[in-house]
Design a protein around this motif. Structure first.
Motif, PDB file in Angstrom:
ATOM      1  N   HIS A  18       2.865   0.852   1.813  1.00 32.64           N
ATOM      2  CA  HIS A  18       2.783  -0.466   2.423  1.00 32.64           C
ATOM      3  C   HIS A  18       4.186  -1.047   2.552  1.00 32.64           C
ATOM      4  O   HIS A  18       4.920  -1.090   1.562  1.00 32.64           O
ATOM      5  N   VAL A  20       7.040  -3.598   2.409  1.00 35.96           N
ATOM      6  CA  VAL A  20       7.273  -4.855   1.686  1.00 35.96           C
ATOM      7  C   VAL A  20       8.750  -5.198   1.780  1.00 35.96           C
ATOM      8  O   VAL A  20       9.565  -4.378   2.213  1.00 35.96           O
ATOM      9  N   ASP A  21       9.082  -6.382   1.365  1.00 34.64           N
ATOM     10  CA  ASP A  21      10.461  -6.859   1.336  1.00 34.64           C
ATOM     11  C   ASP A  21      10.607  -7.557  -0.011  1.00 34.64           C
ATOM     12  O   ASP A  21      10.372  -8.763  -0.120  1.00 34.64           O
ATOM     13  N   HIS A  22      10.938  -6.776  -1.050  1.00 29.01           N
ATOM     14  CA  HIS A  22      10.900  -7.314  -2.412  1.00 29.01           C
ATOM     15  C   HIS A  22      12.135  -6.878  -3.194  1.00 29.01           C
ATOM     16  O   HIS A  22      12.400  -5.681  -3.331  1.00 29.01           O
ATOM     17  N   ASN A  40       9.080  -0.132   0.670  1.00 28.63           N
ATOM     18  CA  ASN A  40       7.659   0.184   0.756  1.00 28.63           C
ATOM     19  C   ASN A  40       7.159   0.604  -0.620  1.00 28.63           C
ATOM     20  O   ASN A  40       7.935   0.991  -1.487  1.00 28.63           O
ATOM     21  N   ILE A  99      -0.194  -6.006  -3.531  1.00 31.63           N
ATOM     22  CA  ILE A  99       0.048  -6.075  -2.087  1.00 31.63           C
ATOM     23  C   ILE A  99      -0.194  -7.490  -1.576  1.00 31.63           C
ATOM     24  O   ILE A  99       0.563  -7.999  -0.746  1.00 31.63           O
ATOM     25  N   ARG A 100      -1.216  -8.155  -2.074  1.00 28.88           N
ATOM     26  CA  ARG A 100      -1.466  -9.546  -1.656  1.00 28.88           C
ATOM     27  C   ARG A 100      -0.278 -10.446  -1.997  1.00 28.88           C
ATOM     28  O   ARG A 100       0.034 -11.365  -1.261  1.00 28.88           O
ATOM     29  N   LEU A 102       2.976  -9.312  -2.476  1.00 30.81           N
ATOM     30  CA  LEU A 102       4.204  -8.862  -1.824  1.00 30.81           C
ATOM     31  C   LEU A 102       4.129  -8.876  -0.304  1.00 30.81           C
ATOM     32  O   LEU A 102       5.164  -8.832   0.353  1.00 30.81           O
ATOM     33  N   GLN A 103       2.919  -8.895   0.254  1.00 29.62           N
ATOM     34  CA  GLN A 103       2.736  -8.924   1.706  1.00 29.62           C
ATOM     35  C   GLN A 103       1.928 -10.153   2.078  1.00 29.62           C
ATOM     36  O   GLN A 103       0.734 -10.063   2.331  1.00 29.62           O
ATOM     37  N   ASN A 105       1.744 -11.700   4.747  1.00 34.43           N
ATOM     38  CA  ASN A 105       1.232 -11.609   6.115  1.00 34.43           C
ATOM     39  C   ASN A 105       0.051 -10.629   6.127  1.00 34.43           C
ATOM     40  O   ASN A 105       0.232  -9.429   5.993  1.00 34.43           O
ATOM     41  N   LEU A 108       0.023  -7.162   7.949  1.00 39.47           N
ATOM     42  CA  LEU A 108       0.743  -6.004   7.417  1.00 39.47           C
ATOM     43  C   LEU A 108      -0.069  -5.232   6.389  1.00 39.47           C
ATOM     44  O   LEU A 108       0.250  -4.107   6.070  1.00 39.47           O
ATOM     45  N   ARG A 109      -1.124  -5.854   5.868  1.00 36.84           N
ATOM     46  CA  ARG A 109      -1.911  -5.199   4.824  1.00 36.84           C
ATOM     47  C   ARG A 109      -2.801  -4.118   5.405  1.00 36.84           C
ATOM     48  O   ARG A 109      -3.349  -4.251   6.487  1.00 36.84           O
TER      49      ARG A 109
END
Length: 112
Positions: A18, A20-22, A40, A99-100, A102-103, A105, A108-109
Protein backbone atom coordinates in the motif's frame (compact mmCIF):
# COMPACT_ATOMS: atom_id res chain seq x y z
CA UNK A 1 15.90 -23.87 16.72
CA UNK A 2 17.43 -21.26 14.44
CA UNK A 3 16.96 -17.56 15.20
CA UNK A 4 17.59 -14.30 13.42
CA UNK A 5 16.43 -12.89 10.13
CA UNK A 6 15.01 -15.13 7.46
CA UNK A 7 16.08 -13.09 4.45
CA UNK A 8 14.65 -15.26 1.70
CA UNK A 9 11.30 -13.62 1.06
CA UNK A 10 10.49 -14.22 -2.60
CA UNK A 11 7.07 -15.70 -1.76
CA UNK A 12 6.20 -12.73 0.47
CA UNK A 13 6.92 -10.22 -2.32
CA UNK A 14 3.50 -11.03 -3.72
CA UNK A 15 1.84 -9.39 -0.69
CA UNK A 16 -0.24 -6.32 -1.49
CA UNK A 17 1.80 -3.20 -0.88
CA UNK A 18 0.00 0.00 0.00
CA UNK A 19 1.46 3.39 -0.95
CA UNK A 20 2.01 5.62 2.09
CA UNK A 21 3.89 8.78 2.96
CA UNK A 22 5.14 8.21 6.50
CA UNK A 23 8.27 9.42 8.27
CA UNK A 24 9.67 7.37 11.16
CA UNK A 25 12.70 7.55 13.39
CA UNK A 26 14.31 4.11 13.20
CA UNK A 27 16.62 2.88 15.93
CA UNK A 28 19.71 1.21 14.45
CA UNK A 29 22.07 -0.64 16.77
CA UNK A 30 25.32 0.77 15.34
CA UNK A 31 24.15 4.00 13.70
CA UNK A 32 21.70 5.30 16.28
CA UNK A 33 18.53 7.08 15.19
CA UNK A 34 17.85 7.28 11.45
CA UNK A 35 15.08 9.16 9.65
CA UNK A 36 13.30 6.83 7.24
CA UNK A 37 10.53 7.67 4.80
CA UNK A 38 8.18 4.70 4.32
CA UNK A 39 6.89 4.80 0.74
CA UNK A 40 4.89 1.56 0.81
CA UNK A 41 3.93 -1.06 3.38
CA UNK A 42 2.50 -4.57 3.57
CA UNK A 43 1.75 -6.94 6.44
CA UNK A 44 5.22 -8.42 5.84
CA UNK A 45 7.37 -5.31 5.53
CA UNK A 46 7.95 -1.90 4.01
CA UNK A 47 10.01 0.01 1.47
CA UNK A 48 11.80 3.27 2.15
CA UNK A 49 12.95 5.85 -0.35
CA UNK A 50 15.56 8.57 0.09
CA UNK A 51 17.12 6.17 2.59
CA UNK A 52 20.48 6.47 4.28
CA UNK A 53 22.86 3.72 3.17
CA UNK A 54 21.95 0.53 4.99
CA UNK A 55 23.39 -2.94 4.64
CA UNK A 56 21.39 -6.03 3.78
CA UNK A 57 20.68 -7.90 7.00
CA UNK A 58 20.80 -4.75 9.13
CA UNK A 59 18.09 -4.41 11.76
CA UNK A 60 16.02 -1.38 12.74
CA UNK A 61 13.29 -0.80 15.30
CA UNK A 62 10.42 1.46 14.21
CA UNK A 63 7.15 2.60 15.74
CA UNK A 64 3.94 2.25 13.73
CA UNK A 65 0.39 3.32 14.58
CA UNK A 66 -1.75 0.62 16.23
CA UNK A 67 1.03 -1.94 16.86
CA UNK A 68 3.74 0.27 18.33
CA UNK A 69 7.37 -0.86 18.16
CA UNK A 70 8.35 -3.56 15.68
CA UNK A 71 11.74 -4.76 14.46
CA UNK A 72 12.52 -5.07 10.75
CA UNK A 73 15.44 -6.51 8.75
CA UNK A 74 16.85 -4.92 5.60
CA UNK A 75 16.47 -7.49 2.81
CA UNK A 76 17.48 -5.42 -0.23
CA UNK A 77 18.93 -2.04 -1.11
CA UNK A 78 19.42 0.13 -4.20
CA UNK A 79 20.97 3.59 -4.50
CA UNK A 80 18.32 5.36 -2.43
CA UNK A 81 15.72 2.71 -1.57
CA UNK A 82 15.62 -0.20 0.83
CA UNK A 83 13.20 -3.03 1.51
CA UNK A 84 12.56 -4.33 5.03
CA UNK A 85 10.91 -7.47 6.36
CA UNK A 86 9.11 -7.27 9.71
CA UNK A 87 10.23 -9.66 12.43
CA UNK A 88 6.69 -11.02 12.37
CA UNK A 89 3.66 -10.72 10.11
CA UNK A 90 1.20 -8.05 11.21
CA UNK A 91 -2.29 -9.45 11.86
CA UNK A 92 -4.82 -8.49 9.18
CA UNK A 93 -7.10 -6.48 11.50
CA UNK A 94 -4.11 -4.53 12.87
CA UNK A 95 -2.76 -3.98 9.36
CA UNK A 96 -6.13 -2.64 8.18
CA UNK A 97 -6.13 -0.20 11.10
CA UNK A 98 -2.55 0.89 10.26
CA UNK A 99 -3.55 1.59 6.65
CA UNK A 100 -6.52 3.66 7.82
CA UNK A 101 -4.11 5.79 9.85
CA UNK A 102 -1.38 6.07 7.20
CA UNK A 103 -3.67 6.43 4.15
CA UNK A 104 -6.30 8.98 5.06
CA UNK A 105 -7.42 9.12 1.40
CA UNK A 106 -9.87 6.16 1.01
CA UNK A 107 -9.24 6.03 -2.75
CA UNK A 108 -5.67 4.84 -2.06
CA UNK A 109 -6.80 1.99 0.19
CA UNK A 110 -7.02 -1.54 -1.14
CA UNK A 111 -10.50 -3.01 -1.57
CA UNK A 112 -9.26 -6.30 -0.02
Amino acid sequence: MAGGAQLSVTDMRRSARHPVDHLVIAEHRERGDLRLHIANISAHGFMTDHSPKLERGGRVMIRLPVIGRIEAYCIWTTEDRAGFQFERIIRQDDFTAIIRELQPNPRLRSKG
